[in-house]
Design a protein around this motif. Sequence first.
Motif, PDB file in Angstrom:
ATOM      1  N   SER A  33       4.487  -7.845  17.599  1.00  0.00           N
ATOM      2  CA  SER A  33       4.748  -6.930  16.491  1.00  0.00           C
ATOM      3  C   SER A  33       5.352  -7.689  15.315  1.00  0.00           C
ATOM      4  CB  SER A  33       5.695  -5.815  16.947  1.00  0.00           C
ATOM      5  OG  SER A  33       6.951  -6.383  17.315  1.00  0.00           O
ATOM      6  N   ASN A  34       5.400  -7.012  14.165  1.00  0.00           N
ATOM      7  CA  ASN A  34       5.990  -7.633  12.979  1.00  0.00           C
ATOM      8  C   ASN A  34       7.465  -7.969  13.200  1.00  0.00           C
ATOM      9  OD1 ASN A  34       3.663  -7.612  11.404  1.00  0.00           O
ATOM     10  ND2 ASN A  34       3.985  -5.470  10.803  1.00  0.00           N
ATOM     11  N   GLU A  35       8.172  -7.085  13.945  1.00  0.00           N
ATOM     12  CA  GLU A  35       9.581  -7.337  14.218  1.00  0.00           C
ATOM     13  C   GLU A  35       9.754  -8.608  15.046  1.00  0.00           C
ATOM     14  OE1 GLU A  35       8.055  -4.528  14.638  1.00  0.00           O
ATOM     15  OE2 GLU A  35       8.990  -3.190  13.142  1.00  0.00           O
ATOM     16  N   GLU A  36       8.860  -8.785  16.033  1.00  0.00           N
ATOM     17  CA  GLU A  36       8.944  -9.982  16.863  1.00  0.00           C
ATOM     18  C   GLU A  36       8.633 -11.243  16.056  1.00  0.00           C
ATOM     19  OE1 GLU A  36       7.729  -8.232  21.264  1.00  0.00           O
ATOM     20  OE2 GLU A  36       6.157  -8.745  19.814  1.00  0.00           O
ATOM     21  N   LEU A  37       7.676 -11.134  15.147  1.00  0.00           N
ATOM     22  CA  LEU A  37       7.326 -12.284  14.313  1.00  0.00           C
ATOM     23  C   LEU A  37       8.477 -12.653  13.378  1.00  0.00           C
ATOM     24  CD1 LEU A  37       3.620 -11.364  13.395  1.00  0.00           C
ATOM     25  CD2 LEU A  37       4.396 -13.022  15.088  1.00  0.00           C
ATOM     26  N   LEU A  38       9.102 -11.627  12.781  1.00  0.00           N
ATOM     27  CA  LEU A  38      10.236 -11.894  11.881  1.00  0.00           C
ATOM     28  C   LEU A  38      11.423 -12.475  12.644  1.00  0.00           C
ATOM     29  CD1 LEU A  38      10.091  -8.683   9.642  1.00  0.00           C
ATOM     30  CD2 LEU A  38       9.484 -11.020   8.988  1.00  0.00           C
ATOM     31  N   ALA A  54       2.437 -20.336   4.520  1.00  0.00           N
ATOM     32  CA  ALA A  54       1.714 -20.528   5.777  1.00  0.00           C
ATOM     33  C   ALA A  54       0.597 -19.512   5.926  1.00  0.00           C
ATOM     34  CB  ALA A  54       2.687 -20.439   6.948  1.00  0.00           C
ATOM     35  N   GLN A  55       0.833 -18.281   5.440  1.00  0.00           N
ATOM     36  CA  GLN A  55      -0.218 -17.277   5.499  1.00  0.00           C
ATOM     37  C   GLN A  55      -1.408 -17.668   4.624  1.00  0.00           C
ATOM     38  OE1 GLN A  55       1.899 -13.715   4.414  1.00  0.00           O
ATOM     39  NE2 GLN A  55       2.470 -13.223   6.541  1.00  0.00           N
ATOM     40  N   ARG A  56      -1.107 -18.292   3.490  1.00  0.00           N
ATOM     41  CA  ARG A  56      -2.211 -18.782   2.657  1.00  0.00           C
ATOM     42  C   ARG A  56      -2.954 -19.920   3.361  1.00  0.00           C
ATOM     43  NH1 ARG A  56       1.083 -19.184  -3.122  1.00  0.00           N
ATOM     44  NH2 ARG A  56       1.277 -16.915  -3.490  1.00  0.00           N
ATOM     45  N   GLN A  57      -2.189 -20.759   4.017  1.00  0.00           N
ATOM     46  CA  GLN A  57      -2.805 -21.854   4.747  1.00  0.00           C
ATOM     47  C   GLN A  57      -3.667 -21.359   5.898  1.00  0.00           C
ATOM     48  OE1 GLN A  57      -2.516 -24.393   2.461  1.00  0.00           O
ATOM     49  NE2 GLN A  57      -2.459 -25.652   4.307  1.00  0.00           N
ATOM     50  N   SER A  58      -3.322 -20.204   6.451  1.00  0.00           N
ATOM     51  CA  SER A  58      -4.111 -19.668   7.568  1.00  0.00           C
ATOM     52  C   SER A  58      -5.538 -19.372   7.131  1.00  0.00           C
ATOM     53  CB  SER A  58      -3.452 -18.410   8.126  1.00  0.00           C
ATOM     54  OG  SER A  58      -3.561 -17.335   7.203  1.00  0.00           O
ATOM     55  N   GLN A  59      -5.711 -18.983   5.865  1.00  0.00           N
ATOM     56  CA  GLN A  59      -7.065 -18.745   5.354  1.00  0.00           C
ATOM     57  C   GLN A  59      -7.863 -20.047   5.307  1.00  0.00           C
ATOM     58  OE1 GLN A  59      -8.265 -15.778   4.886  1.00  0.00           O
ATOM     59  NE2 GLN A  59     -10.279 -16.488   4.218  1.00  0.00           N
ATOM     60  N   ALA A  60      -7.173 -21.151   4.963  1.00  0.00           N
ATOM     61  CA  ALA A  60      -7.848 -22.460   4.976  1.00  0.00           C
ATOM     62  C   ALA A  60      -8.239 -22.838   6.401  1.00  0.00           C
ATOM     63  CB  ALA A  60      -6.937 -23.523   4.372  1.00  0.00           C
ATOM     64  N   HIS A  61      -7.361 -22.535   7.362  1.00  0.00           N
ATOM     65  CA  HIS A  61      -7.716 -22.778   8.769  1.00  0.00           C
ATOM     66  C   HIS A  61      -8.946 -21.971   9.162  1.00  0.00           C
ATOM     67  CE1 HIS A  61      -4.326 -25.276   9.814  1.00  0.00           C
ATOM     68  NE2 HIS A  61      -3.450 -24.379   9.366  1.00  0.00           N
ATOM     69  N   GLU A  82      -6.442 -20.645  16.244  1.00  0.00           N
ATOM     70  CA  GLU A  82      -5.136 -20.369  16.862  1.00  0.00           C
ATOM     71  C   GLU A  82      -4.024 -20.491  15.817  1.00  0.00           C
ATOM     72  OE1 GLU A  82      -4.435 -19.231  19.697  1.00  0.00           O
ATOM     73  OE2 GLU A  82      -6.156 -19.594  21.010  1.00  0.00           O
ATOM     74  N   GLU A  83      -4.114 -21.509  14.955  1.00  0.00           N
ATOM     75  CA  GLU A  83      -3.104 -21.670  13.910  1.00  0.00           C
ATOM     76  C   GLU A  83      -3.245 -20.590  12.842  1.00  0.00           C
ATOM     77  OE1 GLU A  83      -2.688 -25.521  12.276  1.00  0.00           O
ATOM     78  OE2 GLU A  83      -2.823 -26.561  14.197  1.00  0.00           O
ATOM     79  N   ALA A  84      -4.487 -20.211  12.533  1.00  0.00           N
ATOM     80  CA  ALA A  84      -4.688 -19.173  11.516  1.00  0.00           C
ATOM     81  C   ALA A  84      -4.137 -17.834  11.981  1.00  0.00           C
ATOM     82  CB  ALA A  84      -6.176 -19.058  11.194  1.00  0.00           C
ATOM     83  N   LEU A  85      -4.336 -17.526  13.256  1.00  0.00           N
ATOM     84  CA  LEU A  85      -3.906 -16.224  13.775  1.00  0.00           C
ATOM     85  C   LEU A  85      -2.396 -16.139  13.971  1.00  0.00           C
ATOM     86  CD1 LEU A  85      -6.767 -15.559  16.327  1.00  0.00           C
ATOM     87  CD2 LEU A  85      -6.159 -14.089  14.399  1.00  0.00           C
ATOM     88  N   ALA A  86      -1.713 -17.267  14.003  1.00  0.00           N
ATOM     89  CA  ALA A  86      -0.258 -17.230  14.174  1.00  0.00           C
ATOM     90  C   ALA A  86       0.412 -16.500  13.020  1.00  0.00           C
ATOM     91  CB  ALA A  86       0.279 -18.657  14.294  1.00  0.00           C
ATOM     92  N   PHE A  87      -0.127 -16.599  11.823  1.00  0.00           N
ATOM     93  CA  PHE A  87       0.440 -15.907  10.666  1.00  0.00           C
ATOM     94  C   PHE A  87      -0.393 -14.706  10.236  1.00  0.00           C
ATOM     95  CE2 PHE A  87       2.397 -20.069  10.421  1.00  0.00           C
ATOM     96  CZ  PHE A  87       3.698 -19.759  10.071  1.00  0.00           C
ATOM     97  N   ASN A  88      -1.544 -14.493  10.882  1.00  0.00           N
ATOM     98  CA  ASN A  88      -2.369 -13.307  10.611  1.00  0.00           C
ATOM     99  C   ASN A  88      -2.880 -12.751  11.936  1.00  0.00           C
ATOM    100  OD1 ASN A  88      -2.798 -12.905   7.570  1.00  0.00           O
ATOM    101  ND2 ASN A  88      -3.133 -15.113   7.838  1.00  0.00           N
ATOM    102  N   PRO A  89      -1.987 -12.310  12.809  1.00  0.00           N
ATOM    103  CA  PRO A  89      -2.414 -11.899  14.156  1.00  0.00           C
ATOM    104  C   PRO A  89      -3.256 -10.636  14.165  1.00  0.00           C
ATOM    105  CG  PRO A  89      -0.109 -11.376  13.820  1.00  0.00           C
ATOM    106  CD  PRO A  89      -0.536 -12.171  12.630  1.00  0.00           C
ATOM    107  N   PHE A  90      -3.272  -9.880  13.063  1.00  0.00           N
ATOM    108  CA  PHE A  90      -4.022  -8.623  13.029  1.00  0.00           C
ATOM    109  C   PHE A  90      -5.344  -8.770  12.267  1.00  0.00           C
ATOM    110  CE2 PHE A  90       0.462  -7.548  13.448  1.00  0.00           C
ATOM    111  CZ  PHE A  90       0.450  -6.674  14.515  1.00  0.00           C
ATOM    112  N   ASN A  91      -5.780  -9.977  12.025  1.00  0.00           N
ATOM    113  CA  ASN A  91      -7.003 -10.228  11.267  1.00  0.00           C
ATOM    114  C   ASN A  91      -8.207 -10.162  12.215  1.00  0.00           C
ATOM    115  OD1 ASN A  91      -9.200 -11.651   9.909  1.00  0.00           O
ATOM    116  ND2 ASN A  91      -7.657 -12.156   8.360  1.00  0.00           N
TER     117      ASN A  91
END
Length: 281
Positions: A33-38, A54-61, A82-91
């Motif tokens: 969840s977002n709370e767990e990520l924060l 990092a979220q912007r970098q996830s798009q590059a990944h 795996e690295e991209a989803l770490a900051f965008n797990p709901f994508n």
Amino acid sequence: MSENKNLSTPNQAIENYIKRVTELSQLGQKIPSNEELLKIASELGISDEEIIYAQRQSQAHFIRAQGYSNLCHWDDAIAELEEALAFNPFNLPMLHLLINCYLGRWKEKHNKQDEQQINFRVKQCLEIQPNDQESLDLLAKLDIFTRNYKYQFWGITGFILILIGSTIGFLFLNNISLNLFSENDKKIQGVKDELVKEIEQLTNNQQILYNQLSEKVNTQEKLEEDTQLQIQILKNEIQKLTEQNQQLTEKINNQNPPIPDSKISPQPKDNDNKNKSENKI
């Protein structure tokens, strides 16, 4: 400028964050969840600005993963996702591509862990969107592939067992009837030799016929050439005779010129002469 430069360099805290999120996702079998990520970000001392970067970098990944996937470099694509989803797990598009990559690698290596990852990621997609048809279609593909693989595995296994049994039986029978097979081999070899001789004879006959046909064709061509030559000679002779005939005709015409037409005065009649004499008297 210095702040952006620091953000662009590798950050151990972000790498730890990605590792923690991945482990939490794998162990809990659900999307954090977002709370767990924060909470994880706070524990690792990651600032909000670093998270945004990092979220912007996830798009590059994600973009790099698409390129690796098109080339079927599954390991590289999975690592990027795996690295991209770490900051965008709901994508969802990232998750769908990750499932595709696991499916591609499974088709090559048939690794049980890849099959488990596919099921796990499909569940994550359905948590985000319960009616996600694309993830269900990917799961259906996995079921079809695994079923076909099992059929092929058991089919190959059965074929190998049959082949082994047939080989053992053949060797057993071969030991029992070795002399009989040896005699049959001699007969077969004799038949082969006869066939080879017949084939050689047929080949020689064919070559002879070919040579005869070639000779006839050459003779026919020569006859046609001679005929054409004779025809040309006759045409030349006819042409000469025609010219001689014209010359003779001209000579004849020159030796016998035509008689010119002369005007002959008409003779007086006897009555007229008498009249003239009487008039004189």
